[in-house]
Design a protein around this motif. Structure first.
Motif, PDB file in Angstrom:
ATOM      1  N   VAL A  30       0.832  -1.208   0.000  1.00 54.22           N
ATOM      2  CA  VAL A  30       0.000   0.000   0.000  1.00 54.22           C
ATOM      3  C   VAL A  30       0.868   1.260   0.000  1.00 54.22           C
ATOM      4  CG1 VAL A  30      -1.623   1.335   1.397  1.00 54.22           C
ATOM      5  CG2 VAL A  30      -1.999  -1.116   1.049  1.00 54.22           C
ATOM      6  N   VAL A  31       1.870   1.293   0.869  1.00 51.83           N
ATOM      7  CA  VAL A  31       2.705   2.494   0.991  1.00 51.83           C
ATOM      8  C   VAL A  31       3.501   2.733  -0.286  1.00 51.83           C
ATOM      9  CG1 VAL A  31       4.612   3.541   2.280  1.00 51.83           C
ATOM     10  CG2 VAL A  31       2.784   2.339   3.500  1.00 51.83           C
ATOM     11  N   SER A  32       3.941   1.662  -0.953  1.00 47.39           N
ATOM     12  CA  SER A  32       4.703   1.827  -2.193  1.00 47.39           C
ATOM     13  C   SER A  32       3.869   2.441  -3.303  1.00 47.39           C
ATOM     14  CB  SER A  32       5.256   0.475  -2.655  1.00 47.39           C
ATOM     15  OG  SER A  32       4.229  -0.358  -3.178  1.00 47.39           O
ATOM     16  N   LYS A  33       2.540   2.429  -3.145  1.00 50.29           N
ATOM     17  CA  LYS A  33       1.638   2.932  -4.180  1.00 50.29           C
ATOM     18  C   LYS A  33       0.963   4.243  -3.777  1.00 50.29           C
ATOM     19  CE  LYS A  33       0.968  -1.785  -5.820  1.00 50.29           C
ATOM     20  NZ  LYS A  33       0.081  -2.984  -5.853  1.00 50.29           N
ATOM     21  N   ASN A  34       1.577   4.965  -2.805  1.00 51.47           N
ATOM     22  CA  ASN A  34       1.118   6.291  -2.375  1.00 51.47           C
ATOM     23  C   ASN A  34      -0.077   6.225  -1.430  1.00 51.47           C
ATOM     24  OD1 ASN A  34       1.522   9.103  -2.363  1.00 51.47           O
ATOM     25  ND2 ASN A  34      -0.117   9.430  -3.859  1.00 51.47           N
TER      26      ASN A  34
ATOM     27  N   ASN B 295      12.127  -1.440  10.838  1.00 49.14           N
ATOM     28  CA  ASN B 295      11.998  -0.929   9.467  1.00 49.14           C
ATOM     29  C   ASN B 295      11.059   0.267   9.321  1.00 49.14           C
ATOM     30  OD1 ASN B 295      13.493  -3.227   7.976  1.00 49.14           O
ATOM     31  ND2 ASN B 295      12.011  -4.342   9.239  1.00 49.14           N
ATOM     32  N   GLY B 296      10.630   0.836  10.434  1.00 43.77           N
ATOM     33  CA  GLY B 296       9.649   1.923  10.378  1.00 43.77           C
ATOM     34  C   GLY B 296      10.096   3.116   9.563  1.00 43.77           C
ATOM     35  N   THR B 297      11.411   3.370   9.502  1.00 43.94           N
ATOM     36  CA  THR B 297      11.895   4.511   8.712  1.00 43.94           C
ATOM     37  C   THR B 297      11.661   4.313   7.221  1.00 43.94           C
ATOM     38  OG1 THR B 297      14.117   3.544   8.686  1.00 43.94           O
ATOM     39  CG2 THR B 297      13.645   5.185  10.395  1.00 43.94           C
ATOM     40  N   ALA B 298      11.448   3.064   6.804  1.00 37.98           N
ATOM     41  CA  ALA B 298      11.164   2.787   5.396  1.00 37.98           C
ATOM     42  C   ALA B 298       9.669   2.907   5.092  1.00 37.98           C
ATOM     43  CB  ALA B 298      11.653   1.385   5.033  1.00 37.98           C
TER      44      ALA B 298
ATOM     45  N   ARG C 212       7.495   8.509   0.591  1.00 35.91           N
ATOM     46  CA  ARG C 212       6.639   8.761  -0.570  1.00 35.91           C
ATOM     47  C   ARG C 212       6.954   7.680  -1.612  1.00 35.91           C
ATOM     48  NH1 ARG C 212       4.939  11.420   2.849  1.00 35.91           N
ATOM     49  NH2 ARG C 212       4.389  13.644   2.891  1.00 35.91           N
ATOM     50  N   PRO C 213       6.082   7.500  -2.596  1.00 37.86           N
ATOM     51  CA  PRO C 213       6.391   6.517  -3.629  1.00 37.86           C
ATOM     52  C   PRO C 213       7.617   6.942  -4.439  1.00 37.86           C
ATOM     53  CG  PRO C 213       4.374   7.707  -4.160  1.00 37.86           C
ATOM     54  CD  PRO C 213       4.767   8.140  -2.800  1.00 37.86           C
ATOM     55  N   TRP C 214       8.337   5.948  -4.921  1.00 38.77           N
ATOM     56  CA  TRP C 214       9.474   6.196  -5.813  1.00 38.77           C
ATOM     57  C   TRP C 214       8.933   6.352  -7.224  1.00 38.77           C
ATOM     58  CZ3 TRP C 214      13.263   2.610  -8.526  1.00 38.77           C
ATOM     59  CH2 TRP C 214      14.463   3.292  -8.836  1.00 38.77           C
ATOM     60  N   ILE C 215       9.783   6.269  -8.243  1.00 34.35           N
ATOM     61  CA  ILE C 215       9.338   6.478  -9.620  1.00 34.35           C
ATOM     62  C   ILE C 215       8.419   5.354 -10.108  1.00 34.35           C
ATOM     63  CG2 ILE C 215      11.289   7.939 -10.245  1.00 34.35           C
ATOM     64  CD1 ILE C 215      12.660   5.507 -11.409  1.00 34.35           C
ATOM     65  N   ARG C 216       8.429   4.213  -9.426  1.00 33.65           N
ATOM     66  CA  ARG C 216       7.466   3.126  -9.658  1.00 33.65           C
ATOM     67  C   ARG C 216       7.349   2.328  -8.361  1.00 33.65           C
ATOM     68  NH1 ARG C 216      11.938   2.284 -12.608  1.00 33.65           N
ATOM     69  NH2 ARG C 216      13.235   0.437 -12.165  1.00 33.65           N
ATOM     70  N   CYS C 217       6.340   1.509  -8.280  1.00 31.30           N
ATOM     71  CA  CYS C 217       6.064   0.849  -7.004  1.00 31.30           C
ATOM     72  C   CYS C 217       6.940  -0.368  -6.761  1.00 31.30           C
ATOM     73  CB  CYS C 217       4.588   0.468  -6.899  1.00 31.30           C
ATOM     74  SG  CYS C 217       4.022  -0.713  -8.149  1.00 31.30           S
ATOM     75  N   GLY C 218       7.453  -1.019  -7.819  1.00 30.22           N
ATOM     76  CA  GLY C 218       8.253  -2.210  -7.594  1.00 30.22           C
ATOM     77  C   GLY C 218       8.778  -2.807  -8.887  1.00 30.22           C
ATOM     78  N   ASP C 219       9.527  -3.908  -8.725  1.00 31.68           N
ATOM     79  CA  ASP C 219      10.107  -4.618  -9.865  1.00 31.68           C
ATOM     80  C   ASP C 219      10.164  -6.105  -9.553  1.00 31.68           C
ATOM     81  OD1 ASP C 219      10.849  -2.659 -11.870  1.00 31.68           O
ATOM     82  OD2 ASP C 219      12.369  -1.924 -10.464  1.00 31.68           O
TER      83      ASP C 219
ATOM     84  N   TYR D 160       9.233  -0.409  -3.615  1.00 31.53           N
ATOM     85  CA  TYR D 160      10.063   0.751  -3.300  1.00 31.53           C
ATOM     86  C   TYR D 160       9.280   1.789  -2.497  1.00 31.53           C
ATOM     87  CZ  TYR D 160      12.759  -1.056  -7.311  1.00 31.53           C
ATOM     88  OH  TYR D 160      13.460  -1.850  -8.186  1.00 31.53           O
ATOM     89  N   THR D 161       9.984   2.414  -1.545  1.00 33.76           N
ATOM     90  CA  THR D 161       9.522   3.655  -0.929  1.00 33.76           C
ATOM     91  C   THR D 161      10.708   4.597  -0.901  1.00 33.76           C
ATOM     92  OG1 THR D 161      10.046   2.878   1.331  1.00 33.76           O
ATOM     93  CG2 THR D 161       7.791   2.494   0.507  1.00 33.76           C
ATOM     94  N   ALA D 162      10.436   5.894  -0.807  1.00 37.99           N
ATOM     95  CA  ALA D 162      11.532   6.862  -0.882  1.00 37.99           C
ATOM     96  C   ALA D 162      11.334   7.961   0.151  1.00 37.99           C
ATOM     97  CB  ALA D 162      11.603   7.471  -2.279  1.00 37.99           C
ATOM     98  N   GLY D 163      12.456   8.460   0.690  1.00 38.34           N
ATOM     99  CA  GLY D 163      12.390   9.566   1.630  1.00 38.34           C
ATOM    100  C   GLY D 163      13.761   9.995   2.077  1.00 38.34           C
TER     101      GLY D 163
END
Length: 441
Positions: free
Chosen positions: A318-322, A355-358, A363-370, A380-383
Motif C-alpha cells: 500500500v505504501v509503495s503505491k502512495n 523498518n519503520g523509517t522505510a 513517498r512513492p518512488w518512480i514506480r512501485c516495484g520490480d 520501493y519507498t523513498a524519503g
C-alpha cells in the motif's frame, strides 16, 4: 467494492462552494492508522464466513461483515436471522441487545498502547455505525452507550487515550445510513444501499448535529464518513455539508476528510478490501479488517485472518503505491483484542521497530516495484534522499537493483554486519516477512 469519489449529487442550480483543502502532510507521513469497529454488533459478534457460492441476489442475506448484523438479521430466512432466534429467542430485536453489552473491563489506555506499539500513527474508532447506536454522550438520542449498555462514553475514553499516546485521532461516522431512525425494509442489494435511507432535511439536520458534537468535543484530525451524506443536507443551508466543512476546518486547520460524502469535494480516496495495481497520483487509504469482517466475528477461524507476515507485506504494498493503510481491529464485546489479531499486530510491531523509517514519512518512488529473474520481487519507498528496496520474499536470498540505482551499495536495515555481497539478503533477515535495504537515491 464500491469506490465513492465519483458519486455526487443532487445537482443544484446554485451549488454550494466547498473549501479548497489539500490532504495535509502529517496524514501522508503517517502511513499506518487503526480503524476500530466496536459497537452493539459485538454483542452477537456473528456473520457467515463464506459466501463464495451464494447467488448475487442473496449476497446481503449472507453478508460477511458482522457490523451489518442489524440489517442482516431483518432479512427473512437469512443465516443471521435463524441464528439470532435460536440464540436469543423470537421477539428479541437487535436493539434489545443494548442491555447485554458489558464493557466494564475495557481499558482504553492499554488498548491504544497495543496499536501504538504496532506502529500506528492515528486512530479512527466508529462513533456511530449504520445501526444508529452512538458511542459518545450525545444529546441527539438516548440510543447511545452512555444511557444504555456500557454506561460509558467510549469515544471520549478512546480520544483521551489516543491523545495521551501521541496519536492523531479521527472519527468514523455513518452519515446517510441510520437504521434506528428509519422504517425502510432491509437492504438486500447495492441499489437498496442508496435507496433505503433518509434523505430529508430533518434527518440531515439530525446527522449534522451529531457530527458537530463530535467536532466540538474532540476536534478530530480526520472526519471519516461512510455511505455518503443525506441529500437534504447538501445545499447552501447552514446545517448542510459545505457549511459543516467550513466550521470543521476553522476548528481543525490541518484536519482531513475522506471521499465518502457524495459531493464534489473529497480529501483522500478510500479503497476497501481492494487491490490497487499501481501508484495512485492522489493520496489514498486502503482499509480492511484482519479477517473478512470489520466487526468481530466469532465464527471466523485463524485461516480467515491475515498472518503477521501477510500484514507486513500488505502495508509495504500500500505504501509503495502512495497509500496509507487503515487496518481495522475488531474488539470483542468487552473491548479485548482477539488473540489472532493480537498475534498479527505483534509481528507487525516487531517489524516496524526495525523498518519503520522505510514506511513512516516516505513517498512513492518512480514506480512501485520490480521483478527480476532469480531475485526477490521488490517494492520501493523513498524519503530523505534514500530509496528503500523492500525484498518481499527474503528467502529468495538476493535482490537486483534497478538501472536507476546501479552501482549503489545497499544497507540492510536490522542486519548485524555488512554483507560481503551487498545484494544478498543477510542470513538473519531471510526469515523476515520483508527485508529492507536502504540505497542512496
Amino acid at each position: 467494492m464500491l469506490n465513492f469519489e465519483h458519486r455526487t449529487g443532487p445537482v443544484f442550480a446554485d451549488p454550494p462552494v466547498y473549501p479548497a483543502r489539500a490532504v495535509p502532510e502529517w496524514y501522508r507521513d503517517a502511513k499506518l492508522g487503526f480503524f476500530v469497529h466496536w459497537g452493539l454488533y459485538t454483542v452477537p459478534a456473528w456473520a457467515v464466513t463464506d459466501a463464495e457460492f451464494v447467488p448475487t441476489e442473496d449476497a446481503y442475506a449472507h453478508h460477511l461483515y458482522a457490523e451489518w448484523y442489524g440489517n442482516t438479521v431483518r432479512i427473512p430466512s437469512s443465516p443471521t436471522r435463524l441464528r439470532h432466534e435460536e440464540t436469543y429467542g423470537v421477539g428479541v430485536s437487535y436493539e434489545d441487545l443494548a442491555e447485554r453489552w458489558d464493557a466494564g473491563a475495557f481499558d482504553a489506555d492499554a488498548f491504544v498502547a497495543t496499536l501504538a506499539a504496532a506502529g500506528g500513527r492515528y486512530l479512527v474508532p466508529t462513533t456511530k455505525h449504520h445501526d444508529g447506536f452512538c458511542l459518545w454522550d450525545t444529546a441527539t438520542t438516548s440510543f447511545n452507550a452512555v444511557r444504555r449498555g456500557p454506561g460509558r462514553d467510549l469515544v471520549a475514553e478512546l480520544h483521551g487515550a489516543a491523545r495521551d499516546a501521541g496519536l492523531r485521532y479521527g472519527v468514523y461516522f455513518s452519515g446517510a445510513l441510520d437504521w434506528h431512525v428509519g422504517d425502510f425494509p432491509p437492504i438486500e442489494s447495492d441499489t437498496d444501499l442508496f435507496r433505503f435511507r433518509r434523505n430529508d432535511p430533518r434527518f440531515a439536520r439530525y446527522a449534522a448535529a451529531q457530527l458537530e458534537e463530535l467536532v466540538d468535543r474532540f476536534q478530530p484530525d480526520i472526519l471519516w464518513n461512510d455511505i455518503e451524506w443525506p441529500d437534504g443536507g447538501k445545499d447552501r443551508s447552514p446545517f448542510a455539508l459545505a457549511a459543516l466543512f467550513e466550521r470543521y476546518f476553522s476548528r481543525v486547520p490541518d484536519g482531513v476528510v475522506n471521499d465518502r460524502w457524495g459531493v464534489p469535494y473529497h480529501g483522500f480516496l478510500t479503497r476497501e478490501y481492494s487491490f490497487v495495481e499501481d501508484v495512485l497520483p492522489q493520496p489514498w487509504e486502503a482499509t480492511r479488517g484482519l479477517g473478512r469482517s470489520f466487526g468481530y466475528n466469532q465464527a471466523e477461524s485463524e485461516t480467515e485472518s491475515l498472518s503477521g507476515a501477510e500484514l507486513v507485506r500488505l502495508l509495504v504494498d500500500v505504501v509503495s503505491k502512495n497509500g496509507n493503510l487503515l487496518l481495522n481491529v475488531g474488539p470483542t464485546m468487552d473491548g479485548g483484542i482477539p488473540d489472532v489479531q493480537r498475534a498479527a499486530l505483534g509481528v507487525l510491531g516487531d517489524w516496524m521497530r526495525v523498518n519503520g523509517t522505510a514506511i513512516h514519512g516516505t513517498r512513492p518512488w518512480i514506480r512501485c516495484g520490480d521483478r527480476a529473474p532469480g531475485s526477490s520481487p521488490v517494492a520501493y519507498t523513498a524519503g530523505d534522499g534514500v530509496v528503500h528496496v523492500h525484498a518481499l520474499d527474503p528467502s529468495a536470498g538476493r535482490i537486483a537493483l534497478p538501472d536507476e540505482l546501479a552501482g549503489r551499495t545497499p544497507r540492510w536495515l536490522g542486519a548485524e554486519a555488512d554483507a560481503v555481497d551487498p545484494l544478498a539478503v543477510p542470513d538473519g533477515l531471510r526469515g523476515a516477512p520483508v527485508a529492507v535495504a536502504a540505497v542512496a537515491g
